[in-house]
Design a protein around this motif. Structure first.
Motif, PDB file in Angstrom:
ATOM      1  N   MET A 184      48.265  15.707  12.896  1.00  0.00           N
ATOM      2  CA  MET A 184      47.712  16.935  12.788  1.00  0.00           C
ATOM      3  C   MET A 184      47.032  17.827  14.010  1.00  0.00           C
ATOM      4  O   MET A 184      47.135  18.789  14.075  1.00  0.00           O
ATOM      5  CB  MET A 184      46.550  17.296  11.532  1.00  0.00           C
ATOM      6  N   VAL A 185      46.242  17.072  14.609  1.00  0.00           N
ATOM      7  CA  VAL A 185      45.358  17.498  15.729  1.00  0.00           C
ATOM      8  C   VAL A 185      45.521  16.520  16.957  1.00  0.00           C
ATOM      9  O   VAL A 185      45.479  15.143  16.588  1.00  0.00           O
ATOM     10  CB  VAL A 185      43.662  17.702  15.510  1.00  0.00           C
ATOM     11  N   PRO A 186      45.372  17.176  18.160  1.00  0.00           N
ATOM     12  CA  PRO A 186      45.052  16.048  19.288  1.00  0.00           C
ATOM     13  C   PRO A 186      43.954  15.317  19.411  1.00  0.00           C
ATOM     14  O   PRO A 186      42.864  15.716  20.279  1.00  0.00           O
ATOM     15  CB  PRO A 186      45.489  17.229  20.548  1.00  0.00           C
ATOM     16  N   PHE A 187      43.557  14.499  18.339  1.00  0.00           N
ATOM     17  CA  PHE A 187      42.531  13.766  18.472  1.00  0.00           C
ATOM     18  C   PHE A 187      42.176  13.272  19.676  1.00  0.00           C
ATOM     19  O   PHE A 187      40.911  13.149  19.938  1.00  0.00           O
ATOM     20  CB  PHE A 187      42.418  12.854  17.091  1.00  0.00           C
ATOM     21  N   ALA A 188      42.903  12.429  20.281  1.00  0.00           N
ATOM     22  CA  ALA A 188      42.521  11.453  21.389  1.00  0.00           C
ATOM     23  C   ALA A 188      42.078  12.594  22.455  1.00  0.00           C
ATOM     24  O   ALA A 188      41.215  12.399  23.307  1.00  0.00           O
ATOM     25  CB  ALA A 188      43.788  10.944  21.737  1.00  0.00           C
ATOM     26  N   ALA A 211      38.266  10.156   7.441  1.00  0.00           N
ATOM     27  CA  ALA A 211      39.157   9.324   8.455  1.00  0.00           C
ATOM     28  C   ALA A 211      38.717   9.780   9.858  1.00  0.00           C
ATOM     29  O   ALA A 211      38.284   8.917  10.811  1.00  0.00           O
ATOM     30  CB  ALA A 211      40.757   9.324   8.192  1.00  0.00           C
ATOM     31  N   ALA A 212      38.790  11.142   9.966  1.00  0.00           N
ATOM     32  CA  ALA A 212      38.284  11.708  11.413  1.00  0.00           C
ATOM     33  C   ALA A 212      36.882  11.700  11.735  1.00  0.00           C
ATOM     34  O   ALA A 212      36.366  11.109  12.802  1.00  0.00           O
ATOM     35  CB  ALA A 212      38.737  13.188  11.444  1.00  0.00           C
ATOM     36  N   SER A 213      36.039  11.631  10.760  1.00  0.00           N
ATOM     37  CA  SER A 213      34.553  11.431  11.113  1.00  0.00           C
ATOM     38  C   SER A 213      34.239  10.094  11.098  1.00  0.00           C
ATOM     39  O   SER A 213      33.508   9.780  12.208  1.00  0.00           O
ATOM     40  CB  SER A 213      33.885  11.774   9.496  1.00  0.00           C
ATOM     41  N   PHE A 219      44.544   7.705   8.941  1.00  0.00           N
ATOM     42  CA  PHE A 219      44.053   7.610  10.547  1.00  0.00           C
ATOM     43  C   PHE A 219      45.242   8.280  11.309  1.00  0.00           C
ATOM     44  O   PHE A 219      45.088   9.160  12.010  1.00  0.00           O
ATOM     45  CB  PHE A 219      43.718   6.486  10.861  1.00  0.00           C
ATOM     46  N   LYS A 220      46.518   7.880  10.935  1.00  0.00           N
ATOM     47  CA  LYS A 220      47.695   8.286  11.348  1.00  0.00           C
ATOM     48  C   LYS A 220      47.869   9.665  11.451  1.00  0.00           C
ATOM     49  O   LYS A 220      48.354  10.209  12.420  1.00  0.00           O
ATOM     50  CB  LYS A 220      48.838   7.436  11.012  1.00  0.00           C
ATOM     51  N   ARG A 221      47.740  10.247  10.116  1.00  0.00           N
ATOM     52  CA  ARG A 221      47.827  11.461   9.699  1.00  0.00           C
ATOM     53  C   ARG A 221      46.985  12.508  10.777  1.00  0.00           C
ATOM     54  O   ARG A 221      47.356  13.655  10.914  1.00  0.00           O
ATOM     55  CB  ARG A 221      47.917  12.059   8.486  1.00  0.00           C
ATOM     56  N   LEU A 270      39.425  21.130  11.802  1.00  0.00           N
ATOM     57  CA  LEU A 270      40.169  20.164  10.900  1.00  0.00           C
ATOM     58  C   LEU A 270      39.776  20.572   9.625  1.00  0.00           C
ATOM     59  O   LEU A 270      40.635  20.502   8.701  1.00  0.00           O
ATOM     60  CB  LEU A 270      39.921  18.671  11.489  1.00  0.00           C
ATOM     61  N   MET A 271      38.505  20.925   9.479  1.00  0.00           N
ATOM     62  CA  MET A 271      38.216  21.209   7.946  1.00  0.00           C
ATOM     63  C   MET A 271      38.716  22.529   7.364  1.00  0.00           C
ATOM     64  O   MET A 271      39.499  22.645   6.388  1.00  0.00           O
ATOM     65  CB  MET A 271      36.661  21.097   7.796  1.00  0.00           C
ATOM     66  N   THR A 272      38.687  23.467   8.308  1.00  0.00           N
ATOM     67  CA  THR A 272      39.076  25.131   7.992  1.00  0.00           C
ATOM     68  C   THR A 272      40.431  25.124   8.129  1.00  0.00           C
ATOM     69  O   THR A 272      41.280  25.668   7.330  1.00  0.00           O
ATOM     70  CB  THR A 272      38.317  26.040   8.860  1.00  0.00           C
ATOM     71  N   GLU A 273      41.439  24.408   9.301  1.00  0.00           N
ATOM     72  CA  GLU A 273      42.747  24.726   9.449  1.00  0.00           C
ATOM     73  C   GLU A 273      43.468  23.574   8.916  1.00  0.00           C
ATOM     74  O   GLU A 273      44.724  23.817   8.771  1.00  0.00           O
ATOM     75  CB  GLU A 273      42.818  24.800  10.815  1.00  0.00           C
ATOM     76  N   GLY A 274      42.909  22.403   8.583  1.00  0.00           N
ATOM     77  CA  GLY A 274      43.762  21.369   8.222  1.00  0.00           C
ATOM     78  C   GLY A 274      43.844  21.248   6.891  1.00  0.00           C
ATOM     79  O   GLY A 274      44.219  20.354   6.091  1.00  0.00           O
ATOM     80  N   GLY A 275      43.481  22.302   5.875  1.00  0.00           N
ATOM     81  CA  GLY A 275      43.497  22.360   4.447  1.00  0.00           C
ATOM     82  C   GLY A 275      42.145  21.679   3.859  1.00  0.00           C
ATOM     83  O   GLY A 275      42.230  21.567   2.506  1.00  0.00           O
TER      84      GLY A 275
END
Lengths: 300, 270
Positions: B59-63, B239-241, B53-55, B226-231
């Motif tokens: 990686m992205v501005p999730f908030a 976690a993101a889902s 969750f932290k990662r 996040l899927m395509t750019e986050g590796g």
């Protein structure tokens, strides 16, 4: 103050209020629905290319191009395959489960809520889960099938099974919606009908096929119609699970083709022509269904 | 009591199939790299860790994605509701010339799906210089033929006597709308609000087209990138889902009855 118009009497104030109420909706409809519809027709006859900034009238050239384009033809077949496999499976499964839920069971609310849960979550998030479930090596799906002695599939990575994988996902995602609709339909049928039939000696199969199903026909019809129209609009799960349209373009559907032409290749003209084809396909289906609906649906 | 054990068996098999993906997501959101890249797949994390969750937040501005989604969804849902209620009121309760023509015009918009007109809509929005802005995300979604027609059908079923009585008491048209029609149309309003909220929260195609910069992305678009750019690391995606699904699921658990009612309501109406 009253006015007369074509033999009818109106209040001037009422007319004013009415148009005031309609103005925002109509304004938005003109700018974001009607003008775009006219414009997409016009664009389909131009060679507009966002990269080269050319824009001239080319007649039917875009249509000739897309109908010779293997990918476009394939995208139509892929869409039809999706609809043709998904809708019958969905219909049988959701009706079956709805009938089971209608048997005055305990915990109805719990079962119904669980079957409905996939419907409420965002498609993108759900697709991400399934990308992993489908993974041939790291995913649990092949592992579970292996327990039953079923040989592993390459799911999204094999042109033969990629579209079927999308169908499976979309069944899981949408089943609960149709179950709820069928269940409401079933609960709307007065129990007196089947009680009367069973007193006359009808078995439960007979009651289902001769009484329940005909009474449910408007609901079945609605589910099929929505199923077909939604199949022609399918895009999100395709774009997330197979960002390139799958192996050998096996999951490239019509909307995906339009999206690629417009926003990846910047060929606005070709994308517009494909949009017009899609428009007429959806329109034709709606018209055919409407005709069939009048003929076959039993409205008591 | 009839024997219904086989009904429970069948329903439970279906239930497991429906809930398994959720189960997998929740477990996997806590897995470490080593738990993910093993064969055969491991179902349970060897250690529950919250690093994923932290990662995601690193990686992205999730908030920010979350905020964007919430803002756009609220604006579209209530904006569209307001516009649709007004239009439906005129079409069901007021008498004016060309009423039928306007009604048919709005019905006809339901035959024109957004996927057909999205290219010109994109071009119009870029002519307004609204690409990559909140206006661009919100304004083109404010009109919905379905919402207007749905509300109109409901408004029409409210007895005319109520309106006439209020008119005699000296109520103006807007007071009739807000004090007579709306209080009697609560189920329809609730249904439309719920559908629009859900529909907008998951909306993907339009935000994908109309946003360019990372900071304007909504949750679905952000998840996709996040899927395509986050590796494409599976456990991070879970976690993101999970974070994207959880709020919807919590709302659902508390108002499940309203959801079911709304679906059955529209299904049988149409």
């Amino acid at each position: 103050m009253k006015v007369r118009f074509r033999g009818e009497r109106y209040y001037l104030r009422e007319i004013g209020v009415a148009w005031l109420c309609l103005a925002p909706a109509l304004g938005l409809a003109v700018v974001f629905v009607f003008i775009p519809l006219v414009e997409v027709c016009y664009l389909s006859f131009t060679n507009w290319d966002l990269l080269r900034a050319t824009k001239s009238w080319v007649g039917w050239k875009n249509y000739e191009y897309i109908f010779k384009d293997q990918k476009f033809i394939q995208s139509i077949w892929n869409t039809l395959y999706f609809a043709g496999v998904k809708i019958p499976l969905d219909l049988v499964l959701s009706l079956f489960i709805a009938v089971l839920l209608d048997k005055r069971i305990r915990g109805l609310r719990f079962y119904r809520a669980s079957y409905f849960a996939p419907v409420v979550i965002p498609v993108v998030a759900a697709s991400l889960i399934w990308v992993w479930l489908f993974d041939p090596g790291l995913g649990p799906l092949n592992q579970i099938l292996g327990l039953f002695g079923i040989s592993p599939s390459r799911w999204l990575h094999d042109p033969a099974s990629a579209m079927f994988s999308i169908v499976l996902f979309s069944l899981w995602k949408g089943l609960g919606y149709d179950i709820v609709i069928f269940l409401a339909g079933l609960q709307g049928i007065p129990p007196t009908y089947s009680e009367a039939a069973s007193i006359d000696g009808a078995g439960s199969w007979n009651i289902f096929f001769k009484i329940t199903l005909p009474l449910l026909s408007p609901v079945i019809f609605f589910v099929i119609l929505m199923g077909i129209i939604n199949s022609f609009k399918i895009f999100t799960e395709i774009s997330v699970m197979t960002p390139k349209g799958g192996p050998l373009y096996s999951t490239g559907v019509i909307v995906f083709y339009i999206y690629q032409q417009a926003f990846e290749n910047y060929r606005i003209g070709r994308a517009a022509a494909a949009s017009i084809v899609l428009f007429f396909l959806i329109l034709a289906i709606t018209m055919v269904q409407r005709k069939l609906g009048r003929k076959f649906v039993d409205y008591e | 009591m009839r024997k219904l054990w086989w009904v429970y068996v069948l329903l439970s098999i279906g239930l497991i199939a429906m809930l398994f993906p959720f189960f997998w997501m929740v477990l996997s959101a806590f897995k470490s790299n080593a738990d993910v890249y093993v064969y055969p797949p491991k179902w349970f994390p060897s250690q529950w860790n919250f690093d994923n969750f932290k990662r995601v937040f690193e990686m992205v501005p999730f908030a920010l994605y979350f905020f964007n989604s919430l803002l756009v969804t609220v604006l579209v849902t209530y904006g569209q509701l307001f516009i649709s209620v007004l239009a439906a009121f005129a079409l069901s309760r007021l008498k004016f010339p060309f009423k039928n023509a306007v009604f048919m015009l709005i019905v006809s918009t339901m035959l024109m799906p957004f996927v057909v007109t999205m290219i010109p809509v994109f071009l119009i929005v870029s002519a307004f210089r609204w690409i990559d802005t909140y206006q661009g995300l919100v304004i083109p979604s404010l009109f919905s033929g379905f919402s207007i027609i749905f509300l109109r059908q409901f408004f029409i079923s409210i007895p005319q006597d109520l309106q006439d009585a209020a008119m005699i008491d000296g109520c103006g048209f807007f007071r009739i709308l807000f004090q007579v029609i709306l209080p009697n149309a609560k189920p329809a309003i609730a249904t439309i609000t719920l559908f629009n909220f859900l529909g907008e929260w998951r909306n993907y195609l339009w935000p994908l087209i109309v946003t360019n910069s990372t900071k304007m992305r909504t949750l679905p678009v952000g998840l996709r990138y996040l899927m395509t750019e986050g590796g494409g690391e599976y456990h991070l995606m879970m976690a993101a889902s999970l974070m994207a699904i959880l709020p919807v699921l919590i709302v659902y658990l508390f108002s499940e009855k309203q959801f079911i009612k709304s679906v059955a309501f529209t299904g049988l109406k149409s």
